[in-house]
Design an enzyme around this catalytic site. Structure first.
Site, PDB file in Angstrom:
ATOM      1  N   HIS A 117       0.850  -1.203   0.000  1.00  0.00           N
ATOM      2  CA  HIS A 117       0.000   0.000   0.000  1.00  0.00           C
ATOM      3  C   HIS A 117       0.886   1.254   0.000  1.00  0.00           C
ATOM      4  O   HIS A 117       0.642   2.200  -0.761  1.00  0.00           O
ATOM      5  CB  HIS A 117      -0.888   0.055   1.250  1.00  0.00           C
ATOM      6  CG  HIS A 117      -1.941  -0.988   1.324  1.00  0.00           C
ATOM      7  ND1 HIS A 117      -2.026  -1.862   2.375  1.00  0.00           N
ATOM      8  CD2 HIS A 117      -2.971  -1.290   0.504  1.00  0.00           C
ATOM      9  CE1 HIS A 117      -3.067  -2.659   2.202  1.00  0.00           C
ATOM     10  NE2 HIS A 117      -3.652  -2.333   1.063  1.00  0.00           N
ATOM     11  N   LYS A 166     -18.192  -7.819   6.563  1.00  0.00           N
ATOM     12  CA  LYS A 166     -16.827  -8.342   6.520  1.00  0.00           C
ATOM     13  C   LYS A 166     -16.242  -8.416   7.932  1.00  0.00           C
ATOM     14  O   LYS A 166     -16.457  -7.534   8.751  1.00  0.00           O
ATOM     15  CB  LYS A 166     -15.960  -7.436   5.641  1.00  0.00           C
ATOM     16  CG  LYS A 166     -14.600  -7.999   5.331  1.00  0.00           C
ATOM     17  CD  LYS A 166     -13.874  -7.153   4.294  1.00  0.00           C
ATOM     18  CE  LYS A 166     -12.488  -7.702   4.042  1.00  0.00           C
ATOM     19  NZ  LYS A 166     -11.723  -6.884   3.123  1.00  0.00           N
ATOM     20  N   ARG A 181      -0.828  -5.830  -8.485  1.00  0.00           N
ATOM     21  CA  ARG A 181       0.342  -6.689  -8.282  1.00  0.00           C
ATOM     22  C   ARG A 181       0.498  -7.699  -9.405  1.00  0.00           C
ATOM     23  O   ARG A 181       1.599  -8.158  -9.675  1.00  0.00           O
ATOM     24  CB  ARG A 181       0.215  -7.446  -6.952  1.00  0.00           C
ATOM     25  CG  ARG A 181       0.258  -6.557  -5.724  1.00  0.00           C
ATOM     26  CD  ARG A 181      -0.174  -7.302  -4.506  1.00  0.00           C
ATOM     27  NE  ARG A 181      -1.591  -7.653  -4.682  1.00  0.00           N
ATOM     28  CZ  ARG A 181      -2.290  -8.419  -3.870  1.00  0.00           C
ATOM     29  NH1 ARG A 181      -1.718  -8.966  -2.826  1.00  0.00           N
ATOM     30  NH2 ARG A 181      -3.562  -8.658  -4.097  1.00  0.00           N
ATOM     31  N   SER A 240      -2.504  -7.874   2.287  1.00  0.00           N
ATOM     32  CA  SER A 240      -3.013  -7.843   3.662  1.00  0.00           C
ATOM     33  C   SER A 240      -3.427  -9.230   4.125  1.00  0.00           C
ATOM     34  O   SER A 240      -3.208  -9.592   5.284  1.00  0.00           O
ATOM     35  CB  SER A 240      -4.199  -6.877   3.777  1.00  0.00           C
ATOM     36  OG  SER A 240      -3.770  -5.550   3.600  1.00  0.00           O
TER      37      SER A 240
END
Length: 152
Positions: A18, A42, A91, A129
């Site tokens: 990040h 979540k 990514r 993460s």
């Protein structure tokens, strides 16, 4: 006109990946809002206030970065803070395949908000993460994957 971007995410936790995108985004934008999305469905490892604190402490010295939380559509949040851009990091092609339809849908909903993708630097493409959370869960060494504010 100032170029303002929103970098949305859950930041659970913020990683060096990040940070890579945010720091490089500052070369393109006058201001970046780090926007922590709130999703009641979540399960998060870190609470909202803790995630917000990680971001605030990580970028305390950068006046062009602000931190906010939101629980609406990202494009609506962008309009509410007068941001013309959404900043996203990629990514791999897997990330691109996930992000592309979201960006296209956002474009249909808000043609005046443009999504900008930055490829992650090679040294951080392996960091996510979810990987950090898994390492933390089993008490592994995650020190080289997150900024100091998460390590302490």
């Amino acid at each position: 006109m100032k170029k303002k971007a929103v970098f949305p995410g859950s930041f659970d936790p913020i990683t060096l990946g990040h940070c890579d995108i945010i720091e490089r985004g500052l070369q393109l934008f006058d201001e970046i809002v780090l926007a922590i999305g709130v999703n009641s469905a979540k399960q998060y490892t870190f609470g909202l206030e803790e995630r917000k604190r990680f971001l605030e402490e990580t970028f305390a010295e950068e006046s062009r970065i602000s931190i906010a939380t939101y629980n609406t559509l990202t494009v609506d949040f962008c309009k509410s803070v007068e941001a013309q851009f959404i900043l996203r990091g990629l990514r791999s092609t897997k990330d691109f395949n996930y992000e592309q339809p979201i960006a296209q849908t956002n474009r249909v909903m808000a043609g005046d908000v443009e999504t900008v993708f930055l490829m992650a630097s090679p040294e951080v493409t392996h960091i996510s993460s979810s990987i950090v959370r898994e390492i933390m869960k089993y008490n592994g060494n995650y020190q080289n994957l997150v900024p100091y504010t998460v390590r302490k």
